[in-house]
Design a protein around this motif. Structure first.
Motif, PDB file in Angstrom:
ATOM      1  N   ALA A  21     -75.476 -18.901   0.784  1.00 39.41           N
ATOM      2  CA  ALA A  21     -76.472 -18.613  -0.257  1.00 39.41           C
ATOM      3  C   ALA A  21     -75.862 -17.792  -1.392  1.00 39.41           C
ATOM      4  O   ALA A  21     -76.145 -18.037  -2.577  1.00 39.41           O
ATOM      5  CB  ALA A  21     -77.662 -17.878   0.352  1.00 39.41           C
ATOM      6  N   GLN A  22     -75.002 -16.833  -1.039  1.00 37.98           N
ATOM      7  CA  GLN A  22     -74.330 -16.024  -2.057  1.00 37.98           C
ATOM      8  C   GLN A  22     -73.414 -16.897  -2.913  1.00 37.98           C
ATOM      9  O   GLN A  22     -73.353 -16.750  -4.139  1.00 37.98           O
ATOM     10  CB  GLN A  22     -73.505 -14.929  -1.383  1.00 37.98           C
ATOM     11  N   LEU A  23     -72.687 -17.801  -2.273  1.00 42.67           N
ATOM     12  CA  LEU A  23     -71.785 -18.682  -3.011  1.00 42.67           C
ATOM     13  C   LEU A  23     -72.562 -19.591  -3.967  1.00 42.67           C
ATOM     14  O   LEU A  23     -72.114 -19.857  -5.092  1.00 42.67           O
ATOM     15  CB  LEU A  23     -70.964 -19.517  -2.034  1.00 42.67           C
ATOM     16  N   LYS A  24     -73.715 -20.076  -3.533  1.00 40.99           N
ATOM     17  CA  LYS A  24     -74.535 -20.917  -4.407  1.00 40.99           C
ATOM     18  C   LYS A  24     -74.998 -20.144  -5.630  1.00 40.99           C
ATOM     19  O   LYS A  24     -75.052 -20.690  -6.743  1.00 40.99           O
ATOM     20  CB  LYS A  24     -75.736 -21.476  -3.644  1.00 40.99           C
ATOM     21  N   ASP A  27     -72.641 -20.204  -8.321  1.00 43.87           N
ATOM     22  CA  ASP A  27     -72.420 -21.568  -8.825  1.00 43.87           C
ATOM     23  C   ASP A  27     -71.280 -22.286  -8.113  1.00 43.87           C
ATOM     24  O   ASP A  27     -70.593 -23.134  -8.699  1.00 43.87           O
ATOM     25  CB  ASP A  27     -72.169 -21.560 -10.335  1.00 43.87           C
ATOM     26  N   LYS A  28     -71.065 -21.959  -6.851  1.00 44.80           N
ATOM     27  CA  LYS A  28     -70.105 -22.674  -6.029  1.00 44.80           C
ATOM     28  C   LYS A  28     -70.855 -23.566  -5.052  1.00 44.80           C
ATOM     29  O   LYS A  28     -71.865 -23.159  -4.475  1.00 44.80           O
ATOM     30  CB  LYS A  28     -69.204 -21.699  -5.268  1.00 44.80           C
ATOM     31  N   SER A  29     -70.373 -24.778  -4.870  1.00 42.90           N
ATOM     32  CA  SER A  29     -70.984 -25.674  -3.890  1.00 42.90           C
ATOM     33  C   SER A  29     -70.397 -25.368  -2.509  1.00 42.90           C
ATOM     34  O   SER A  29     -69.222 -25.015  -2.385  1.00 42.90           O
ATOM     35  CB  SER A  29     -70.734 -27.136  -4.252  1.00 42.90           C
ATOM     36  N   VAL A  30     -71.219 -25.499  -1.489  1.00 44.29           N
ATOM     37  CA  VAL A  30     -70.807 -25.094  -0.148  1.00 44.29           C
ATOM     38  C   VAL A  30     -71.393 -26.047   0.888  1.00 44.29           C
ATOM     39  O   VAL A  30     -72.490 -26.588   0.705  1.00 44.29           O
ATOM     40  CB  VAL A  30     -71.236 -23.631   0.129  1.00 44.29           C
ATOM     41  N   GLN A  45     -80.105 -27.612  12.584  1.00 41.85           N
ATOM     42  CA  GLN A  45     -81.439 -27.733  12.008  1.00 41.85           C
ATOM     43  C   GLN A  45     -81.771 -26.543  11.112  1.00 41.85           C
ATOM     44  O   GLN A  45     -82.385 -26.699  10.048  1.00 41.85           O
ATOM     45  CB  GLN A  45     -82.482 -27.871  13.126  1.00 41.85           C
ATOM     46  N   TYR A  46     -81.354 -25.351  11.536  1.00 45.97           N
ATOM     47  CA  TYR A  46     -81.636 -24.156  10.736  1.00 45.97           C
ATOM     48  C   TYR A  46     -80.901 -24.223   9.403  1.00 45.97           C
ATOM     49  O   TYR A  46     -81.483 -23.966   8.346  1.00 45.97           O
ATOM     50  CB  TYR A  46     -81.218 -22.910  11.518  1.00 45.97           C
ATOM     51  N   SER A  47     -79.617 -24.573   9.435  1.00 43.51           N
ATOM     52  CA  SER A  47     -78.836 -24.641   8.202  1.00 43.51           C
ATOM     53  C   SER A  47     -79.385 -25.710   7.260  1.00 43.51           C
ATOM     54  O   SER A  47     -79.458 -25.511   6.044  1.00 43.51           O
ATOM     55  CB  SER A  47     -77.364 -24.927   8.525  1.00 43.51           C
ATOM     56  N   LYS A  48     -79.791 -26.849   7.815  1.00 46.10           N
ATOM     57  CA  LYS A  48     -80.387 -27.904   6.983  1.00 46.10           C
ATOM     58  C   LYS A  48     -81.711 -27.448   6.379  1.00 46.10           C
ATOM     59  O   LYS A  48     -82.018 -27.782   5.224  1.00 46.10           O
ATOM     60  CB  LYS A  48     -80.609 -29.166   7.818  1.00 46.10           C
ATOM     61  N   SER A  49     -82.496 -26.679   7.157  1.00 43.90           N
ATOM     62  CA  SER A  49     -83.794 -26.218   6.653  1.00 43.90           C
ATOM     63  C   SER A  49     -83.644 -25.293   5.451  1.00 43.90           C
ATOM     64  O   SER A  49     -84.569 -25.133   4.652  1.00 43.90           O
ATOM     65  CB  SER A  49     -84.574 -25.505   7.766  1.00 43.90           C
ATOM     66  N   LEU A  50     -82.456 -24.684   5.317  1.00 45.17           N
ATOM     67  CA  LEU A  50     -82.187 -23.805   4.183  1.00 45.17           C
ATOM     68  C   LEU A  50     -81.589 -24.567   3.001  1.00 45.17           C
ATOM     69  O   LEU A  50     -81.263 -23.958   1.980  1.00 45.17           O
ATOM     70  CB  LEU A  50     -81.236 -22.684   4.611  1.00 45.17           C
ATOM     71  N   LEU A 191     -71.929  -7.828   3.163  1.00 46.48           N
ATOM     72  CA  LEU A 191     -72.039  -9.241   2.800  1.00 46.48           C
ATOM     73  C   LEU A 191     -71.237  -9.562   1.543  1.00 46.48           C
ATOM     74  O   LEU A 191     -70.558 -10.596   1.477  1.00 46.48           O
ATOM     75  CB  LEU A 191     -73.506  -9.626   2.606  1.00 46.48           C
ATOM     76  N   GLY A 192     -71.296  -8.682   0.575  1.00 41.89           N
ATOM     77  CA  GLY A 192     -70.553  -8.921  -0.656  1.00 41.89           C
ATOM     78  C   GLY A 192     -69.058  -8.996  -0.413  1.00 41.89           C
ATOM     79  O   GLY A 192     -68.370  -9.872  -0.968  1.00 41.89           O
ATOM     80  N   GLU A 193     -68.536  -8.094   0.420  1.00 36.14           N
ATOM     81  CA  GLU A 193     -67.106  -8.088   0.709  1.00 36.14           C
ATOM     82  C   GLU A 193     -66.691  -9.351   1.450  1.00 36.14           C
ATOM     83  O   GLU A 193     -65.634  -9.938   1.165  1.00 36.14           O
ATOM     84  CB  GLU A 193     -66.750  -6.853   1.539  1.00 36.14           C
ATOM     85  N   LEU A 194     -67.512  -9.797   2.386  1.00 30.65           N
ATOM     86  CA  LEU A 194     -67.182 -11.003   3.150  1.00 30.65           C
ATOM     87  C   LEU A 194     -67.244 -12.251   2.271  1.00 30.65           C
ATOM     88  O   LEU A 194     -66.395 -13.139   2.378  1.00 30.65           O
ATOM     89  CB  LEU A 194     -68.131 -11.141   4.343  1.00 30.65           C
ATOM     90  N   THR A 195     -68.238 -12.314   1.396  1.00 32.46           N
ATOM     91  CA  THR A 195     -68.339 -13.440   0.465  1.00 32.46           C
ATOM     92  C   THR A 195     -67.132 -13.471  -0.461  1.00 32.46           C
ATOM     93  O   THR A 195     -66.574 -14.539  -0.754  1.00 32.46           O
ATOM     94  CB  THR A 195     -69.631 -13.345  -0.349  1.00 32.46           C
ATOM     95  N   LYS A 196     -66.706 -12.305  -0.917  1.00 33.90           N
ATOM     96  CA  LYS A 196     -65.542 -12.216  -1.805  1.00 33.90           C
ATOM     97  C   LYS A 196     -64.288 -12.725  -1.096  1.00 33.90           C
ATOM     98  O   LYS A 196     -63.469 -13.433  -1.693  1.00 33.90           O
ATOM     99  CB  LYS A 196     -65.343 -10.776  -2.263  1.00 33.90           C
TER     100      LYS A 196
END
Length: 352
Positions: A21-24, A27-30, A45-50, A191-196
């Motif tokens: 979600a952070q990457l999106k 503006d990054k596709s994931v 199913q959970y990931s698809k539901s998001l 979360l920010g550090e891990l996304t980075k």
């Protein structure tokens, strides 16, 4: 590609979807690759539901089904061209540097770059005894920590703040070179550090860590695995939260807390969806879409990993679902399930 491994029940799927979600938002596709020893995956199913593009590798871990893993990654690349693929291996899987990361780097360097291996460690379950490797399960979890390039200390919101440094010391005694990131899915800490780390140009550089496959196999064999999918028809305003809670509590009542590695449940109805999980005796609501009330044709998926015989586990989960439905005056329209203990790991590649 970023591989997110670690303890069963440590929160890998939640972290993967939050990073996605952070990457999106950047503006990054994931895309996401999920994984299981069986079929009917809650995580998928959970990931698809998001709203994420998801592929899955079933009936074995990434290392033992590497051709399937590679095929899933290539399919995602050809269909959606993601900037980042987040791959979540089975929680009882280790030796990922030798069997997944190294083969990707050595054989397919023109197709994939691999980020530093990320390993999640449940801070509420990390004890100093892990260092001693007294049981096969401790040995497996220790090896997971040993090969982590980034060790994520998850669920830090559930422990006293002054314990975090103590847990960091435990991790550094096992893996002195690891980068340790305290993380909470509730507060957003880390979360920010891990996304980075995932979105940067950093790549995996660690060499594989030796492992005794006899002990590794014994650790996997301790667990019973259950996957079940139930088709239901819910009356209007059915309290799906209460239904799910009854299922998880009924399972919990049949086992010692430490034996419950992870039980995941997802219910999808016409009007809502709900994902909940049980680790030890702690129940967590991982995601809700819509209200707590559902209706109409619905599906209930249960994935359980518990120190248990597969036969007992199957009986316990079936009875828990039946009890929960009978409380509402309901019966399942149909269901499919299976239970087993994982076989000895036989990786496709193993590079030193």
């Amino acid at each position: 590609m970023a591989i997110i491994g670690g303890f069963l029940g440590a929160g890998k799927t939640t972290l993967a979807t939050k990073i996605a979600a952070q990457l999106k938002r950047m503006d990054k596709s994931v895309a996401i690759i999920t994984n299981d020893q069986g079929e009917a995956l809650v995580d998928t199913q959970y990931s698809k539901s998001l709203g994420f593009d998801v592929s899955e590798v079933l009936r074995g871990c990434f290392c033992c089904r590497f051709p399937d893993f590679l095929r899933s990654a290539r399919t995602l690349v050809s269909s959606t061209r993601p900037d980042v693929i987040l791959a979540e291996p089975v929680g009882s899987c280790t030796d990922l540097l030798a069997t997944v990361v190294a083969p990707l780097k050595a054989i397919y360097p023109d197709e994939f770059e691999v980020s530093p291996l990320m390993i999640l460690v449940d801070s509420t379950r990390l004890l100093s005894e892990v260092i001693d490797s007294k049981t096969p399960g401790d040995y497996l979890r220790r090896h997971q920590i040993e090969e982590g390039e980034i060790v994520v200390l998850s669920k830090t919101d559930r422990i006293p703040y002054d314990r975090i440094e103590e847990l960091k010391d435990i991790i550094h005694k096992i893996n002195p070179k690891a980068t340790i990131v305290p993380y909470s899915s509730i507060t957003g800490e880390g979360l920010g550090e891990l996304t980075k780390n995932v979105s940067s140009n950093k790549i995996s550089t660690n060499r594989p860590v030796e492992i005794d496959y006899d002990i590794y196999a014994a650790a996997e064999a301790e667990l019973g695995w259950y996957n079940g999918s139930f088709n239901l028809t819910l009356p209007d305003k059915t309290d799906t939260y209460d239904m799910a809670m009854r299922v998880l509590r009924s399972v919990s009542d049949e086992y010692e807390a430490d034996d419950v590695a992870h039980v995941k449940l997802m219910l999808i109805s016409e009007t809502n969806s709900l994902k909940m999980s049980l680790v030890c005796q702690s129940v967590n609501v991982d995601g809700v879409k819509g209200s707590r009330y559902g209706k109409g044709p619905s599906s209930l998926i249960v994935n359980a990993r518990i120190v248990s015989s597969p036969e007992k586990l199957e009986d316990v989960v079936r009875k828990a679902v039946t009890y929960s439905l009978e409380h509402l005056g309901l019966l399942a329209d149909s269901f499919e399930d299976d239970s087993f203990s994982p076989s000895r790991p036989q990786p496709t590649h193993k590079m030193r």
